[in-house]
Design a protein around this motif. Structure first.
Motif, PDB file in Angstrom:
ATOM      1  N   ALA A 179       0.840  -1.196   0.000  1.00 52.43           N
ATOM      2  CA  ALA A 179       0.000   0.000   0.000  1.00 52.43           C
ATOM      3  C   ALA A 179       0.874   1.244   0.000  1.00 52.43           C
ATOM      4  CB  ALA A 179      -0.909   0.011   1.226  1.00 52.43           C
ATOM      5  N   ALA A 180       0.425   2.250  -0.719  1.00 51.71           N
ATOM      6  CA  ALA A 180       1.116   3.530  -0.774  1.00 51.71           C
ATOM      7  C   ALA A 180       0.061   4.630  -0.799  1.00 51.71           C
ATOM      8  CB  ALA A 180       2.005   3.611  -2.013  1.00 51.71           C
TER       9      ALA A 180
ATOM     10  N   SER B 129      -6.549   8.631  -3.794  1.00 51.25           N
ATOM     11  CA  SER B 129      -5.652   8.164  -4.852  1.00 51.25           C
ATOM     12  C   SER B 129      -4.668   7.112  -4.335  1.00 51.25           C
ATOM     13  CB  SER B 129      -4.889   9.347  -5.457  1.00 51.25           C
ATOM     14  OG  SER B 129      -4.058   9.952  -4.472  1.00 51.25           O
ATOM     15  N   ALA B 130      -4.999   6.479  -3.211  1.00 50.75           N
ATOM     16  CA  ALA B 130      -4.113   5.467  -2.626  1.00 50.75           C
ATOM     17  C   ALA B 130      -3.921   4.297  -3.587  1.00 50.75           C
ATOM     18  CB  ALA B 130      -4.689   4.965  -1.309  1.00 50.75           C
ATOM     19  N   LEU B 131      -2.779   3.657  -3.476  1.00 54.09           N
ATOM     20  CA  LEU B 131      -2.451   2.499  -4.303  1.00 54.09           C
ATOM     21  C   LEU B 131      -2.394   1.270  -3.413  1.00 54.09           C
ATOM     22  CD1 LEU B 131      -1.433   1.436  -7.100  1.00 54.09           C
ATOM     23  CD2 LEU B 131       0.885   1.848  -6.234  1.00 54.09           C
ATOM     24  N   LEU B 132      -3.120   0.224  -3.794  1.00 56.90           N
ATOM     25  CA  LEU B 132      -3.065  -1.055  -3.100  1.00 56.90           C
ATOM     26  C   LEU B 132      -2.808  -2.129  -4.141  1.00 56.90           C
ATOM     27  CD1 LEU B 132      -3.334  -2.803  -0.564  1.00 56.90           C
ATOM     28  CD2 LEU B 132      -5.807  -2.882  -0.998  1.00 56.90           C
ATOM     29  N   LEU B 133      -1.708  -2.827  -3.975  1.00 55.43           N
ATOM     30  CA  LEU B 133      -1.325  -3.882  -4.915  1.00 55.43           C
ATOM     31  C   LEU B 133      -1.255  -5.219  -4.202  1.00 55.43           C
ATOM     32  CD1 LEU B 133       1.685  -2.050  -6.584  1.00 55.43           C
ATOM     33  CD2 LEU B 133      -0.587  -2.382  -7.587  1.00 55.43           C
TER      34      LEU B 133
ATOM     35  N   ALA C  97       3.103  -4.830 -11.243  1.00 54.33           N
ATOM     36  CA  ALA C  97       2.957  -4.272  -9.900  1.00 54.33           C
ATOM     37  C   ALA C  97       4.149  -3.375  -9.561  1.00 54.33           C
ATOM     38  CB  ALA C  97       2.816  -5.383  -8.873  1.00 54.33           C
ATOM     39  N   GLY C  98       5.352  -3.833  -9.899  1.00 51.04           N
ATOM     40  CA  GLY C  98       6.547  -3.030  -9.652  1.00 51.04           C
ATOM     41  C   GLY C  98       6.539  -1.726 -10.420  1.00 51.04           C
ATOM     42  N   ASP C  99       6.108  -1.776 -11.674  1.00 49.02           N
ATOM     43  CA  ASP C  99       6.033  -0.548 -12.486  1.00 49.02           C
ATOM     44  C   ASP C  99       5.019   0.424 -11.912  1.00 49.02           C
ATOM     45  OD1 ASP C  99       7.946  -1.579 -14.184  1.00 49.02           O
ATOM     46  OD2 ASP C  99       6.500  -2.183 -15.739  1.00 49.02           O
ATOM     47  N   ARG C 100       3.867  -0.079 -11.488  1.00 45.10           N
ATOM     48  CA  ARG C 100       2.834   0.784 -10.912  1.00 45.10           C
ATOM     49  C   ARG C 100       3.318   1.417  -9.610  1.00 45.10           C
ATOM     50  NH1 ARG C 100      -2.609  -2.193 -10.331  1.00 45.10           N
ATOM     51  NH2 ARG C 100      -3.244  -0.128  -9.613  1.00 45.10           N
TER      52      ARG C 100
ATOM     53  N   GLU D 229      -5.348  -2.175  10.045  1.00 48.89           N
ATOM     54  CA  GLU D 229      -5.719  -3.480   9.519  1.00 48.89           C
ATOM     55  C   GLU D 229      -5.342  -3.559   8.047  1.00 48.89           C
ATOM     56  OE1 GLU D 229      -9.829  -4.066  10.438  1.00 48.89           O
ATOM     57  OE2 GLU D 229      -9.480  -3.801  12.581  1.00 48.89           O
ATOM     58  N   GLY D 230      -4.514  -4.525   7.713  1.00 48.66           N
ATOM     59  CA  GLY D 230      -4.076  -4.694   6.342  1.00 48.66           C
ATOM     60  C   GLY D 230      -3.053  -3.649   5.947  1.00 48.66           C
ATOM     61  N   ALA D 231      -2.523  -3.818   4.755  1.00 42.06           N
ATOM     62  CA  ALA D 231      -1.473  -2.915   4.268  1.00 42.06           C
ATOM     63  C   ALA D 231      -1.972  -1.486   4.160  1.00 42.06           C
ATOM     64  CB  ALA D 231      -0.951  -3.404   2.917  1.00 42.06           C
TER      65      ALA D 231
END
Length: 163
Positions: A39-40, A52-56, A67-70, A142-144
């Motif tokens: 998560a970012a 606009s959070a990112l969860l992969l 996933a790495g590129d994103r 809770e969670g990433a």
């Protein structure tokens, strides 16, 4: 490794965007662990940009390379904020295949610096749940994504108070 600590710039108006990151993995052994969720969340000034959070979920919702590129595109060259940040960065570097050389801020270090000034016994509980409770943050890690959000909130509380 590039390491940074809390600076006066943080306290006095630095409006750079930062990224709170957290990685959940199969274990804590860097050689054997595989990332399960990453998560970012961007922080801009006093705002946490959760929309606009990112969860992969590398390997399940996308290929590892994708996933790495994103993740790399999302982080860019922004300073990183985290809890157990060395582990998350090592996992991110493995995922992206590139070193992350930007400024890094470990919130447990900021918290420790704050608490040790007032500590009578010189023992500070650095567990994430204890820090969240002590800082009176309205979040459960809770969670990433929950942990990344808790980290972002802790960073803001530790750097924005007293303004």
């Amino acid at each position: 490794m590039v390491q940074s600590t809390h600076t006066d710039i943080d306290r006095h108006g630095d409006r750079r965007e930062r990224v709170a990151i957290h990685c959940e993995a199969t274990g804590f052994d860097l050689e054997a662990a595989r990332p399960l969720a990453f998560a970012a969340i961007r922080i801009r000034g006093p705002r946490i940009l959760t929309g606009s959070a990112l969860l992969l979920h590398p390997g399940s919702d996308s290929g590892l390379g994708e996933a790495g590129d994103r993740l790399h595109a999302f982080i860019g060259d922004r300073p990183l904020v985290g809890y157990y940040l060395d582990f998350s960065i090592a996992m991110a570097e493995r995922l992206t295949g590139r070193p992350l050389m930007q400024e890094r801020v470990e919130v447990s270090g900021l918290y420790y610096d704050r608490k040790i000034r007032n500590a009578v016994k010189h023992a500070v509980d650095l567990r994430l749940d204890s820090m969240i409770r002590d800082l009176d943050l309205p979040v459960r890690p809770e969670g990433a994504i929950g942990t990344a959000l808790a980290v972002a909130m802790a960073w803001l509380r530790l750097t924005q108070e007293g303004r």
